[in-house]
Design an enzyme around this catalytic site. Sequence first.
Site, short mmCIF file in Angstrom:
data_model
loop_
_atom_site.label_atom_id
_atom_site.label_comp_id
_atom_site.label_asym_id
_atom_site.label_seq_id
_atom_site.Cartn_x
_atom_site.Cartn_y
_atom_site.Cartn_z
N GLU A 1 70.80 24.59 33.76
CA GLU A 1 70.75 24.80 35.21
C GLU A 1 70.81 23.49 35.99
O GLU A 1 71.46 23.41 37.04
CB GLU A 1 69.48 25.58 35.59
CG GLU A 1 69.51 27.05 35.19
CD GLU A 1 69.36 27.28 33.70
OE1 GLU A 1 68.85 26.36 33.02
OE2 GLU A 1 69.74 28.35 33.21
N HIS B 1 62.32 36.78 35.50
CA HIS B 1 63.59 37.26 36.04
C HIS B 1 63.41 37.82 37.45
O HIS B 1 64.40 38.07 38.13
CB HIS B 1 64.17 38.36 35.15
CG HIS B 1 64.79 37.87 33.88
ND1 HIS B 1 64.09 37.21 32.91
CD2 HIS B 1 66.07 37.93 33.41
CE1 HIS B 1 64.90 36.90 31.89
NE2 HIS B 1 66.10 37.33 32.18
C1 LIG Z 1 66.66 28.64 31.50
C2 LIG Z 1 67.38 29.91 31.28
N1 LIG Z 1 68.66 30.03 31.66
C3 LIG Z 1 69.34 31.18 31.48
C4 LIG Z 1 68.74 32.25 30.90
C5 LIG Z 1 69.51 33.56 30.73
N2 LIG Z 1 69.86 33.78 29.34
C6 LIG Z 1 69.10 34.51 28.52
S1 LIG Z 1 69.63 34.49 26.95
C7 LIG Z 1 70.93 33.49 27.34
C8 LIG Z 1 71.85 33.02 26.27
C9 LIG Z 1 71.11 32.30 25.18
O1 LIG Z 1 72.00 31.93 24.18
P1 LIG Z 1 71.53 31.27 22.83
O2 LIG Z 1 70.62 30.12 23.12
O3 LIG Z 1 72.72 31.00 22.03
O4 LIG Z 1 70.61 32.37 22.13
P2 LIG Z 1 71.07 33.83 21.66
O5 LIG Z 1 70.82 34.75 22.81
O6 LIG Z 1 72.48 33.78 21.24
O7 LIG Z 1 70.13 34.14 20.54
C10 LIG Z 1 70.94 33.21 28.70
C11 LIG Z 1 71.96 32.41 29.39
C12 LIG Z 1 67.39 32.12 30.52
N3 LIG Z 1 66.70 33.11 29.98
N4 LIG Z 1 66.74 30.94 30.71
#
Ligand SMILES: Cc1ncc(C[n+]2csc(CCOP(=O)(O)OP(=O)(O)O)c2C)c(N)n1
Lengths: 324, 324, 360, 360
Positions: free
Chosen positions: B60, B129
Site C-alpha cells: 500500500e 475490512h
Molecule cells: C495489507 C493488506 N493489503 C491487502 C490485503 C487484501 N488481500 C488479502 S489476501 C491478498 C493476497 C495475498 O496473497 P499472498 O500473500 O500470495 O497469499 P495467498 O492469499 O496467496 O495465500 C490480498 C491482496 C490485505 N488483507 N492486507
Amino acid sequence: MAEMTMIQAIHDAMRQEMERDERVIVLGEDVGKNGGVFRATDGLFEQFGEARVFDTPLAESGIIGTSIGLAANGFRPIAEIQFLGFVYQAMDQLAAQAARLRFRSAGRFTCPLVVRSPYGGGVRTPELHSDALEGLFAHSPGLKIVMPSNAYDAKGLFISAIRDEDPVLFLEPMKLYRAFRMEVPEEPYEIPLGKARVVKEGEDVTIISWGASVPLAAKIAEEMKGKVDIEVIDLRSLQPLDWDTIYSSVSKTGRVMIVHEAVKTNGFGAEIAALIGERALFSLSAPIVRITGYDTPYPVPSVEDDWLPNAARMIEGVQMLMRY
Amino acid sequence: MAEMTMIQAIHDAMRQEMERDERVIVLGEDVGKNGGVFRATDGLFEQFGEARVFDTPLAESGIIGTSIGLAANGFRPIAEIQFLGFVYQAMDQLAAQAARLRFRSAGRFTCPLVVRSPYGGGVRTPELHSDALEGLFAHSPGLKIVMPSNAYDAKGLFISAIRDEDPVLFLEPMKLYRAFRMEVPEEPYEIPLGKARVVKEGEDVTIISWGASVPLAAKIAEEMKGKVDIEVIDLRSLQPLDWDTIYSSVSKTGRVMIVHEAVKTNGFGAEIAALIGERALFSLSAPIVRITGYDTPYPVPSVEDDWLPNAARMIEGVQMLMRY
Amino acid sequence: MIDQNELRIEMVQLLDENGNGEEETLQSFSDDLLLTLYQWMRKARVIDERLLKMQRQGRIGTYAPFSGQEAAQIGSVLALDKEDWLFPSYREIAACLAHGMPLTQIFHYVRGHVLGGKTPDGLNIFPIQIIIGAQTLHATGCAWATKLKGERHVSVCYFGDGATSEGDFHEALNFAAVYQVPVIFFCQNNHYAISVPIQKQTASRTIAQKALAYGMKGVLVDGNDVLAVYKTTKEAVQMAREGKGPVLIEALTYRLGPHTTSDDPTKYRSEEEVERWKRTKDPLHRLRKLLEKRNIWTDAQEEAWVAQVNDEVTKAYEEAASVEAPSLADIFRYVYDEPSPLLYEQQQEVIRRNRVKEGK
Amino acid sequence: MIDQNELRIEMVQLLDENGNGEEETLQSFSDDLLLTLYQWMRKARVIDERLLKMQRQGRIGTYAPFSGQEAAQIGSVLALDKEDWLFPSYREIAACLAHGMPLTQIFHYVRGHVLGGKTPDGLNIFPIQIIIGAQTLHATGCAWATKLKGERHVSVCYFGDGATSEGDFHEALNFAAVYQVPVIFFCQNNHYAISVPIQKQTASRTIAQKALAYGMKGVLVDGNDVLAVYKTTKEAVQMAREGKGPVLIEALTYRLGPHTTSDDPTKYRSEEEVERWKRTKDPLHRLRKLLEKRNIWTDAQEEAWVAQVNDEVTKAYEEAASVEAPSLADIFRYVYDEPSPLLYEQQQEVIRRNRVKEGK
Ligand SMILES: Cc1ncc(C[n+]2csc(CCOP(=O)(O)OP(=O)(O)O)c2C)c(N)n1
Ligand SMILES: Cc1ncc(C[n+]2csc(CCOP(=O)(O)OP(=O)(O)O)c2C)c(N)n1
Ligand SMILES: [Mg+2]
Ligand SMILES: [Mg+2]
C-alpha cells in the site's frame, strides 16, 4: 528529592524500572551507544548492556512490530520513535496491531508496550519533527495516550505506563525537555493514568490543555490574575480521559478554552468540546474556544512561533470568553 | 439517464474520465485483470490496456508513494486501497507525503491523486475490512475527503475528485455498492466538493451524516415523520466542509444528532460538535448527540450490527433530543 | 554488476510427481512418519472441503480454502516441537490444526465468534493475521524474546508470495538477521496474490533469493512434496534452534480453489493451468503413491479415515454452534485490561440496550 | 541453501588512494572532465564548510554536512542530463547544486524560509526529503511516468545506508523492477545512520546485493573515487534510459563531520577511524593527485577558485537574507489549490493578527 529536568525524570524512570524489572528493555534508533538524540537513554546501554538496550535498524514499523512480539512473549519493551512525525510509518503496527492484540485474541495475548516519542514545536526542527499527532491515536481504541507537562508528572506517569498491561503512547514535549527544573522524588512512584491535574484553580474560565501547552496556559493564567480568574487543567493522559475533572471545572466556570499544538480540525480538542456539548451543554455561558495549530502542515521555522498557540492568541481567546 | 448502483456509477465515472483525459490512470491490487475485488474497475484493463491500468505488487505504501511520483510528473492516478483498513500501511505516503507535496515545495509540485477505497460495516467481512477511518485524514491538512452516500452523488463527486488539483480520498461505503439503484445521467457531470446536500428538510432535529449512514438517517426521518420533523444533511465531503449548510440547519432546529460508523472518540463527529459549540452554541436547545461506533476496534461479524449506528440507537437519540 | 542470472538456485525435491525418489533418502522416513504426514494431509483436505461446503450453505462466513497447499503446511508444521510458535495468516488452517489448534476454535473463527482468536492456553499460536505481512514482525519479535530468555523455541511465520512485497516483510527479515533470532520465514508461493501472478509481484526469479538481501540463508523447496518440506524445515529449525540465525523458506505450491469464497479465479487463471496442478502435482497423490509402494495404506483405511474426520468435523461444528452466541457487551472486556470510565459507560449502555431488546 | 558467502561482489575503483589507476582507463577521462569534477568537489567542500560555520554563528538552522561524500554526489550527478530528475535527502546539497540548484535556494532552505522547497521552474529536483526512504517511491513513480510518456529522462534517487532498512525502500525497488522503470537508486553508504554502524543496520555484506531481491542489477563502487562513481553512474543511467530497467548503486563512502550540527559523533566512532578516512581516503585528495600528474591544476588556481566560491557563498547568503521574511499568512496558499472556507477564515485571522502586531 532532586532538582530535575523533564528529560532527566524520564531517564530516571526508565533506569529505575529497568533495575526493578528485568523484563523492561529499550529499543529504537540511536538509543544505545549514542544514548538517544536527546540523551533520554544516556548510559542505559552502559548500565544494562546489549541484552537490554538495542540500537535497531532504521525502520519504525519494524521497531513497533517486533516490540509486539517481544511484549507478547514476556517482555515490557520501551520503544522509541525518534520524532513523532515518523510514527506514520508505524501506524499499522500501532493502531491495527499493538492496539488490537488483546482484542483480537480475546485476552489470550497482551501487549504491555510503551512507545515514547518527542513531539511539539518551537525548537526550529526540520520538517515533520514537530508535529503533534495525538489525535490520530485518540481515534485508535486499544491505545493509551499520556502527555506529561513537567518533570514530576513525567516520572510518575512513565512508571505507570511501563507497569500498565496495555500499549501506551508516551509523548514528550521536546520544548520542555530542559526548559524547567523541578523537585522530583528520587524513589520510584506512580501517577495513575487517567487522572488530570488542576494546575491552578479559578472561577471564570477553564483552560484545558496537555503536554507542551500547559506551561503556556499556566503563564497566561498567572498574567491575567486580577483581571480574569482562570482555572488550568492539565489532562496528563487523553486515553483514559478524566472527564470528571473537566466536568467539575466547566460546571463552575461555564467558559472553556482548549489549547493544543496539533492542527485544529479533528484534534483532540474537538473531542473535548464534543463531550462538553454532550454532557455539560447547559453549564456553558460562552462558546467553546479552541486555540490550536492552524489547519496546515506544521510550517517552517521562520513562521512557527506565529503558527503555534501563543500568548497573544490565548489572551484574545480569554477576552472573548469574558465578553459573555 | 440510466438506473445504476453506486458501484456502477463509480465505474462509469472512472471510465468516462479515462476516455476524456489520458493522464488518468488506474493502479492498485487486483484492479486489472480481475477488475477489482468489488468489480469497480471491471473492463478498464480490457478497454484501456496495460499502459493505463496496473495490477500492482501487494504494497500500500508503494501504491500511494509511486502515485505521488506519477502525479508530480504529469499523470492523474486513481489508486485503490483494497479496503480502508489497509491504509494504515500507507499513512506516511498519504498524510506526510501526498498531503504535503504542494506545501513542501511552495507550490512547485502538486499531487492530483485520487485514492479510492471501500469502507464500512454490516457486510460480515474479516477483521480490518470494515473500519471507518475518515477521522484520521480529517486531521491531515492537505488531503480532501469525499464520502458519497448514493449513486448520483458518487459519480459527480468522483469526477470532481479526479479533476481536482489536490489529493482526494474517496471513501466508498461498500454496504451501499449494490444496495440501491437510482437515476444517474449518462454524461459526465461534476458535483463540487464542499457542498452538502439537504436530503430532507425538517424543523425539529438536524441529523448530520455522511457515507454509509445517510440512508439510515433518511429512513429514520421517514419513519418518525408526523412525530418528529427531522432534517437530514449529507455532508458528502468532510474536507472541504460545508459549514454554512450545517449552520443554517442548526439555527433552525436547535437539536443536533451526528451519525457515523467510525468509533466515537475523535471521530469526525467530534469536529462537527466542536464547530457547533464554537459558532452556533446559542442556537442549541439540547445537548449534541453522537450515534457512532463504540470505542472498541471494529468487532467480529456476530455482533457488528449492534455495534454500528442502527435504528434503535438513533430513534432513542431523537427522542432524547425532543425531551428538550 | 550483480545480476540474478548468475545465481544458481535449485529446488529441493525428494519425491517426484509419481511418488519416486532416491531410495536411500526415502528410507530415512519411517512408515509411521509417512502415515502421520499423509493422514494429516488427508484430514486437512477433508476439513477444507467441508468448510467450503458449509460456507456455500451459509453456515460459516467468508473462507479462504487451502486445498493444494497441504504438503507445505503439514510438512513444515510437523517438523516443529509443540512449544514452537506459529504466526499464521488466514490461509494456514491446516498448519494450525496440525500444531494442536482444536477444530472448534477454527469454527469460532469462521463463524465470526468473539472467541475466534482465543488460542487455548498453552498453545503458542498467534491470532490469524489479516494484514498481509504484519505477522512477520511479530514472529521476529517473539523469536527475539525467546533468544533473550535463553529458551529454545523457534518461531515460524507463514505468509504468501504476495506478502513479500510489503515493507513489513523487509523490515522483519532485516531485524531477524541483524539480531540472529530463531525464526523461520515460511513462504507458501502459490503463484498468485488473489489475481496477481508472481511475475507481476516481483521481478526476482525466486523468493528464496530475497534472503540474500538480509545476509540470511534461503532455500527453495517443492511445496507439494511433503517429504522435502518436512526435511527442509527440520534442518532450518535445527539451525535456528542452535542459534545459527533465521532462514527464509520458499515452498512452491498452488492453491487449487479460489482465493476466498468471494473470489472467482476464472477471471485470472486458465482451467488448463488449474487442471495441470490438480492432475499432476497434487501433494496427497504423490505421497499416497509412496504409501502404496510400501503397502502401508489401503483404500479401506482411507475410507475409514475420511469417515472419521468427517465425523470430527460434524461434532466440532455442533460443539461450536452450541456455544452461546456472543453479545456485544462481551467485546468491551478485551479493549483494555481495565476499561476507562467513558468506555465502561458505553459498555453499560450496551448491556442496558441488550436487556431492553430481550424484553427483560 | 542460498548463502551470501557464495556471492562474489567486487568494488569498482578506477583511482586508488594515491591517484593511480590503469592508464588506459584514466585516459578516457578528458582534462576538461577531470577539472569539472574536481572544481565541483572543491566548491562543494567550501560551501559545506561555510554552511557549518554559519550554523555555528546562528545564521542558519540545523545543518547536515556532507564533507567526505563529494565524490559520490558530484560523480553521480554530473553523469546525468540536465532534464533528469533528482530525489534528494537532506544530505545531498552538493548533488543539488551541481544539478543546477541555485545556492540562494539552499539558503532559503537552511534558513527555514517558506520558499526553501520551491525548486526553480524547469529544474527537476524534488524537495529535500526528511522521512528516511520515502523519496524512493516518489522516484519510482516519477520514472514510471517518464516511461509511460515515452520520455528519456532518468530519475535518480539518493539515500543513505540506514534508509535501506525502511519498508519504503523495499517497495520502491520492487515496483521499479516489476515495471522496469528508468530509475537509479543511489545509496551513499557512509557506514553510519546517525550513530548506528552498518553492521547493526543489516547483516548483508553489501547493500549492492540487495538488488538481487528484486531481480534488479546492483553494483558496488568506491564512493570516494569520483571517476569510478562517474563511470558507473553513466553506465547505469544509460541502461535505464535504454529501457533496460533500474539499477541499485552502492557507493562506499564516509561522512567526515557530524550527522548534523546537533550530533556529537565522538559518542559512537573513534577518532582514529575518522582520521584514517580523512588522511587516506579524502575524495578530493586523490583526484587532485591525478590533476597534478597531468599538470592541469596549480595551487594558485586552487586558491583563486576557493576565493571565487567563497565570494559566491557570501553573495548568495546576502541575496537570500535580503528576500523578505515570510509571514505565516503565506503558507496558507500552499495547502490546497483553493483554501476551503474554514481555512480561508484562518488565513484571514492570521492576516488580521499580523496587522495588529505590526501596529497597522
Ligand atoms: C495489507 C493488506 N493489503 C491487502 C490485503 C487484501 N488481500 C488479502 S489476501 C491478498 C493476497 C495475498 O496473497 P499472498 O500473500 O500470495 O497469499 P495467498 O492469499 O496467496 O495465500 C490480498 C491482496 C490485505 N488483507 N492486507
Ligand atoms: C522515517 C524516519 N526515521 C528516522 C529519522 C531520523 N533520522 C534522520 S537521519 C537518520 C539516519 C539516516 O541514516 P542514513 O540513511 O545512513 O543517511 P545518512 O544520514 O548517513 O546520510 C535518522 C535515523 C527520519 N528522519 N525519518
Ligand atoms: Mg499467494
Ligand atoms: Mg549513512
